[in-house]
Design an enzyme around this catalytic site. Structure first.
Site, PDB file in Angstrom:
ATOM      1  N   SER A 224       0.829  -1.196   0.000  1.00  0.00           N
ATOM      2  CA  SER A 224       0.000   0.000   0.000  1.00  0.00           C
ATOM      3  C   SER A 224       0.875   1.263   0.000  1.00  0.00           C
ATOM      4  O   SER A 224       1.704   1.438  -0.890  1.00  0.00           O
ATOM      5  CB  SER A 224      -0.960  -0.051   1.201  1.00  0.00           C
ATOM      6  OG  SER A 224      -1.972   0.917   1.092  1.00  0.00           O
TER       7      SER A 224
ATOM      8  N   ASP B 118      -9.590  -6.373  -3.640  1.00  0.00           N
ATOM      9  CA  ASP B 118      -9.179  -5.110  -3.028  1.00  0.00           C
ATOM     10  C   ASP B 118     -10.137  -3.990  -3.425  1.00  0.00           C
ATOM     11  O   ASP B 118     -10.329  -3.708  -4.602  1.00  0.00           O
ATOM     12  CB  ASP B 118      -7.755  -4.768  -3.470  1.00  0.00           C
ATOM     13  CG  ASP B 118      -7.154  -3.625  -2.664  1.00  0.00           C
ATOM     14  OD1 ASP B 118      -7.905  -2.971  -1.909  1.00  0.00           O
ATOM     15  OD2 ASP B 118      -5.942  -3.399  -2.782  1.00  0.00           O
TER      16      ASP B 118
ATOM     17  N   HIS C  87      -6.981  -6.423  -0.044  1.00  0.00           N
ATOM     18  CA  HIS C  87      -5.913  -5.455   0.215  1.00  0.00           C
ATOM     19  C   HIS C  87      -4.868  -6.023   1.172  1.00  0.00           C
ATOM     20  O   HIS C  87      -3.674  -5.776   1.003  1.00  0.00           O
ATOM     21  CB  HIS C  87      -6.512  -4.174   0.794  1.00  0.00           C
ATOM     22  CG  HIS C  87      -5.560  -3.025   0.817  1.00  0.00           C
ATOM     23  ND1 HIS C  87      -5.070  -2.436  -0.330  1.00  0.00           N
ATOM     24  CD2 HIS C  87      -4.989  -2.343   1.858  1.00  0.00           C
ATOM     25  CE1 HIS C  87      -4.245  -1.450  -0.017  1.00  0.00           C
ATOM     26  NE2 HIS C  87      -4.179  -1.376   1.304  1.00  0.00           N
TER      27      HIS C  87
END
Length: 432
Positions: A245, A363, A391
């Site tokens: 991320s 995600d 995610h």
């Protein structure tokens, strides 16, 4: 932390600059963590683990002495930025694309030219158009455009297999917003068992790192300098960066700053190759007290968006993995501090390091189109999709992620036809 405060007081008394960065000080804890003071009063917790030091082997012969051409890749690329906001990326050499993983998603040779409309700060997504820059819609020829600047890349890189028994290989794991180094537990344990040296820091304000009560401490640039300090402390000859991320942005920053030290990069649900700019209309712009009251709702929203399923197992992973456990002040400062205008498409197109992109198909934070666009922009990129992941795919599917990462570490490109050794001449036949 106390040492940092004391040093800060002495700096004020002695007239030394308060922000001067001196030698990194560290304290070893009994549970295997290291607390590194990257700046006075700014302490990061770091997990540093690896195998016991082995006897030093004799130094290997140089590549020239061995005549070894394995893993040698010629990186040739021309990047042209036009005044109308378009970007033309021309791949001039042969890139090793399709020989990485069996069953790779979207494998194939990269297009000879890729034309991209640079994403504007307002957030409109750029469209990539493979093919020639001179083709126009409706058969209409475009007017010749004046380039704003042109970047030429022409270098050779040796990409080799990174094995656990090799003492010059270090794996760096960098988490994202709201997480901690605990999200990498399965990966850290897996690679330490294989003999790798691993380094995983807690970002400032996360995990057990210090949490300054100043919003400026959580800008992208402040956090990037923290990661630079950690990288320079532990880096060896061949370093692999693994980011998740927001942590992907710091991996990109380090790969751009240290191209000779970063050997490979792995980006997990990192998003597209666009410059960072905080959103003006976001729930994270609310006052800290309001965010604190909304924290149960935010945690539930993260569970729904970050995990493919929302069962008891996922709730336990969210709690044990510290996937989203940060104060309201730090969360607000982190989200509003994501300003990095340099990290645009051109910045990513300049990277010559091989990159593995891992994306969880469930995600809801990062659409798959963003990682696909990242794969198009990067010179040496491989995209792998995990159907059952979201995610937090490293928590949901640790075995799959570990296998993908390990295969990428062991991968090295096939030698080019010119680098293949010539066959030995056949022995002469004996005359009777």
């Amino acid at each position: 932390m106390l040492t940092g405060v004391t040093d800060g007081i002495f700096c004020c008394l002695l007239g030394a600059p308060p922000n001067a960065v001196g030698p990194l000080e560290s304290v070893e804890s009994s549970d295997g963590y290291t607390f590194v003071e990257v700046k006075p009063g700014r302490v990061l917790r770091v997990k540093h683990a690896g195998p016991a030091p082995a006897p030093t082997p004799p130094p290997p012969l140089s590549d020239a002495a061995q005549g070894d051409q394995s893993g040698l890749v010629r990186c040739q690329r021309r990047i042209t930025v036009y005044r109308n906001g378009r970007l033309l990326v021309e791949n001039l050499g042969r890139a090793p694309r399709a020989d990485l993983l069996h069953g790779q998603n979207g494998s194939g040779e990269p297009p000879a030219a890729l034309e991209v409309e640079l994403a504007d700060p307002a957030g409109s997504d750029g469209r990539s158009v493979p093919g020639s820059a001179g083709s126009g819609s409706g058969g209409r020829r475009r007017r010749a455009r004046r380039p704003k600047r042109t970047i030429h890349i022409d270098c050779e890189k040796r990409i080799t297999s990174c094995k656990g028994a090799q003492a010059d290989v270090v794996l760096f794991f960098i988490h994202g917003v709201g997480g901690s180094l605990a999200i990498w537990k399965e990966q850290l344990d897996f690679f330490v068992r294989l003999g790798y040296e691993v380094v995983a820091p807690d970002l400032a304000g996360h995990g057990a790192s210090s949490a300054p009560q100043v919003a400026a401490a959580y800008t992208f640039y402040a956090l990037a300098e923290d990661m630079r300090a950690i990288f320079k402390r532990y880096a060896k000859k061949r370093n692999v960066l693994i980011g998740h991320s927001y942590g992907v942005s710091f991996c990109t920053f380090l790969a751009h700053e240290y191209p000779d030290l970063v050997h490979k990069v792995i980006m997990i649900n990192g998003g597209g190759p666009t410059a960072l700019e905080p959103s003006l209309c976001s729930v994270f712009n609310m006052p800290t007290c309001v965010l604190h009251c909304l924290s149960p709702c935010l945690a539930w929203s993260f569970l729904k968006a970050g995990f493919a399923r929302q069962g008891a197992k996922e709730k336990q992973l969210l709690k044990e993995g510290n996937a989203f456990n940060v104060s309201s002040f730090v969360l607000r400062a982190m989200m509003s501090g994501q300003y990095w205008p340099e990290g645009d498409e051109v910045y990513h197109a300049e990277l010559t390091v091989p990159v593995l992109l891992v994306h969880g198909m469930h995600d809801k934070f990062v659409p798959v189109e963003e990682d696909q666009r990242m794969a198009e922009i990067l010179l040496l990129a491989f995209l792998k999709l995990i159907d059952e992941g979201s995610h937090m795919v490293m928590l949901e599917c640790p075995e799959t992620v570990n296998t993908l990462l390990h295969e990428f570490l062991l991968w090295e490109p096939e030698p080019s036809p010119k680098a293949l050794p010539e066959p030995l001449p056949a022995p002469p036949e004996e005359k009777k």
